[in-house]
Design a protein around this motif. Structure first.
Motif, PDB file in Angstrom:
ATOM      1  N   PHE A   1      -6.538  10.499 -18.497  1.00 16.86           N
ATOM      2  CA  PHE A   1      -7.504  10.023 -19.483  1.00 16.86           C
ATOM      3  C   PHE A   1      -8.407  11.161 -19.954  1.00 16.86           C
ATOM      4  O   PHE A   1      -8.704  11.279 -21.147  1.00 16.86           O
ATOM      5  CB  PHE A   1      -8.346   8.897 -18.881  1.00 16.86           C
ATOM      6  CG  PHE A   1      -9.502   8.474 -19.739  1.00 16.86           C
ATOM      7  CD1 PHE A   1      -9.295   7.751 -20.910  1.00 16.86           C
ATOM      8  CD2 PHE A   1     -10.795   8.822 -19.398  1.00 16.86           C
ATOM      9  CE1 PHE A   1     -10.360   7.370 -21.716  1.00 16.86           C
ATOM     10  CE2 PHE A   1     -11.869   8.446 -20.191  1.00 16.86           C
ATOM     11  CZ  PHE A   1     -11.645   7.715 -21.347  1.00 16.86           C
TER      12      PHE A   1
ATOM     13  N   VAL B   1      -4.445   6.895 -24.216  1.00 14.26           N
ATOM     14  CA  VAL B   1      -4.718   5.961 -23.125  1.00 14.26           C
ATOM     15  C   VAL B   1      -3.501   5.079 -22.863  1.00 14.26           C
ATOM     16  O   VAL B   1      -3.169   4.776 -21.703  1.00 14.26           O
ATOM     17  CB  VAL B   1      -5.967   5.109 -23.446  1.00 14.26           C
ATOM     18  CG1 VAL B   1      -6.125   3.992 -22.434  1.00 14.26           C
ATOM     19  CG2 VAL B   1      -7.219   5.987 -23.453  1.00 14.26           C
TER      20      VAL B   1
ATOM     21  N   THR C   1      -0.800  12.890 -16.164  1.00 14.87           N
ATOM     22  CA  THR C   1      -0.864  11.645 -15.398  1.00 14.87           C
ATOM     23  C   THR C   1       0.179  11.640 -14.288  1.00 14.87           C
ATOM     24  O   THR C   1      -0.099  11.217 -13.158  1.00 14.87           O
ATOM     25  CB  THR C   1      -0.659  10.427 -16.314  1.00 14.87           C
ATOM     26  OG1 THR C   1      -1.632  10.441 -17.356  1.00 14.87           O
ATOM     27  CG2 THR C   1      -0.787   9.125 -15.538  1.00 14.87           C
TER      28      THR C   1
ATOM     29  N   TYR D   1      -1.691   4.984 -19.261  1.00 12.81           N
ATOM     30  CA  TYR D   1      -1.567   3.727 -18.520  1.00 12.81           C
ATOM     31  C   TYR D   1      -0.107   3.419 -18.192  1.00 12.81           C
ATOM     32  O   TYR D   1       0.214   2.994 -17.072  1.00 12.81           O
ATOM     33  CB  TYR D   1      -2.173   2.581 -19.329  1.00 12.81           C
ATOM     34  CG  TYR D   1      -2.080   1.245 -18.624  1.00 12.81           C
ATOM     35  CD1 TYR D   1      -2.988   0.934 -17.615  1.00 12.81           C
ATOM     36  CD2 TYR D   1      -1.097   0.313 -18.956  1.00 12.81           C
ATOM     37  CE1 TYR D   1      -2.914  -0.283 -16.947  1.00 12.81           C
ATOM     38  CE2 TYR D   1      -1.014  -0.901 -18.289  1.00 12.81           C
ATOM     39  CZ  TYR D   1      -1.923  -1.194 -17.293  1.00 12.81           C
ATOM     40  OH  TYR D   1      -1.836  -2.385 -16.626  1.00 12.81           O
TER      41      TYR D   1
ATOM     42  N   THR E   1      -6.687  13.228 -22.370  1.00 14.13           N
ATOM     43  CA  THR E   1      -6.682  12.539 -23.662  1.00 14.13           C
ATOM     44  C   THR E   1      -7.963  12.838 -24.436  1.00 14.13           C
ATOM     45  O   THR E   1      -7.934  13.083 -25.649  1.00 14.13           O
ATOM     46  CB  THR E   1      -6.556  11.011 -23.462  1.00 14.13           C
ATOM     47  OG1 THR E   1      -5.374  10.730 -22.736  1.00 14.13           O
ATOM     48  CG2 THR E   1      -6.516  10.279 -24.789  1.00 14.13           C
TER      49      THR E   1
END
Length: 418
Positions: A79, A108, A70, A112, A82
């Motif tokens: 994501f 997630v 990320t 985020y 993941t």
């Protein structure tokens, strides 16, 4: 477990490749971004396989993989990492559906909370958020013994430390940089920037002005302001090799007066190609290399083309074009617009809003007419917002100041005595 890895992971790479095919950065530099993605994913899997073998299920966590990807790329790619990580370990941990859901939630959450992190200290935020979510999930979902909580915490902490230790090396190897790495690279003591400031001080000052213009424009349309600011610092590093051939570094004498227009055009092209060579030599981010080669696109050097026509030379227009390519992403187009607007302001005797807006509109019309903005995906609204932001920034940098009244020196001397 080894057989499972050999069979399962190649198929997941194909699935991820399909899902990620719309990401423009992967299209621009598939080798760099795929190598970065696979390298981080494999390192994370190996580390967690080791933890699973010698510790227990709660020690498995996607923090290293998801946060690193990320930071280096974006939330969407994090994501997808993941998904790959969760599907892989859901079979190893048993109860595939349960494990898949648990790891997805943890991943997630990590992705985020990793968005827009600009300092290493703030990496503690996704670590803390993921750790809390992981503990809650395992307590509720798996009836985890409270005695296993330290295992979760220590495992996540080790992965965070691993991330902090390896991130600079991963960036250097792959040339895919996080915002953290870009900010560190933007240190004005970088060897290339120091060389630029010493050899081509006018270009160095020009680059600092461009950095302000592109940053304000980037914030207006929500692109990456850090990439643009740092890219603006480096976009003209090729000029440090032959600084006197560029007007901002000249002090009266212009060497172009003594050579033919075709040779002048070739010398100007060198600041792009040599800049690209320096970017590769110093392993600058691959996107900054793009900014170096794309910020002039394939525009014609009008001054030298016109000079050649006056001399009745028969060279085709292509001889006077920059090597390009034209901007391939929004940040490159913003830099192109800023570079030209800054040149416009230096040619204006009086800078006012109306005159500057007219000149900027004419510039953007020319860029459209020449096809320079065809591949960058900027919308008309975004181009207008970029123009407004840059005009406002130029006016703020060139605002008039109040004229200070003259005060007799004797009076000032008396005041200072008191």
């Amino acid at each position: 477990m080894l057989n499972f890895t050999l069979i399962f992971m190649p198929s997941w790479y194909l699935i991820i490749k399909f899902l990620i095919s719309r990401n423009k950065l992967f299209k621009l530099h598939p080798l760099n971004y795929w190598f970065a993605f696979i390298l981080v994913l494999d390192l994370g899997i190996l580390f967690n396989v080791f933890s699973l073998k010698y510790y227990s299920n709660p020690s498995v966590t996607p923090i290293f993989v998801v946060v690193t990807i990320t930071l280096m790329m974006d939330f969407y790619t994090g994501f997808l990492s993941t998904l790959a990580f969760s599907f892989y370990f859901s079979f190893l941990l048993g109860s595939p559906l349960k494990s898949l859901i648990a790891l997805l939630i943890i991943g997630v959450t990590s992705a985020y909370l990793s968005k827009k992190i600009y300092s290493r200290v703030r990496i503690f935020i996704p670590f803390l958020g993921a750790t809390i979510s992981q503990i809650l999930i395992y307590l509720i979902y798996y009836d985890l013994d409270f005695a296993a909580i330290p295992t979760v915490f220590v495992s996540n902490l080790i992965q965070m430390l691993l991330l902090l230790g390896t991130l600079p090396y991963l960036e250097y190897i792959t040339r895919v940089y996080s915002d953290i790495g870009l900010l560190e690279l933007g240190n004005l003591n970088h060897p290339l920037l120091r060389k630029l400031s010493l050899n081509a001080s006018g270009t160095y000052y020009h680059s600092l002005i461009i950095a302000n213009l592109v940053e304000s424009a980037s914030e207006a349309i929500n692109t990456n302001p850090i990439l643009l600011r740092v890219g603006a610092y480096f976009h003209d590093i090729g000029k440090s090799l032959r600084p006197l051939f560029f007007t901002e570094n000249q002090k009266g004498n212009n060497p172009h007066d003594k050579i033919n227009p075709k040779l002048s055009a070739l010398i100007l092209n060198l600041h792009v190609t040599k800049g690209q060579e320096l970017a590769k030599k110093y392993r600058l981010p691959i996107l900054i290399e793009d900014l170096i080669v794309q910020h002039h696109g394939t525009r014609i050097k009008r001054f030298f083309f016109h000079k050649s026509m006056k001399l009745n030379e028969k060279f085709p227009p292509e001889v006077f074009k920059y090597p390009g390519p034209i901007p391939q992403f929004k940040e490159a187009a913003i830099l192109m617009i800023a570079d030209n607007i800054e040149a416009i302001t230096r040619s204006m005797e009086k800078i006012d809003k109306k005159g500057l807006e007219e000149m900027a509109d004419n510039l953007i019309h020319d860029l459209f007419f020449e096809g320079q903005l065809d591949d960058c995906e900027l919308t008309l609204r975004e181009i207008n917002e970029i123009k407004d932001a840059m005009v406002e920034t130029v006016l703020n940098m060139n605002h008039s100041r109040v004229t200070y009244p003259e005060i007799p020196r004797e009076l000032l001397k008396e005041v200072n005595k008191d």
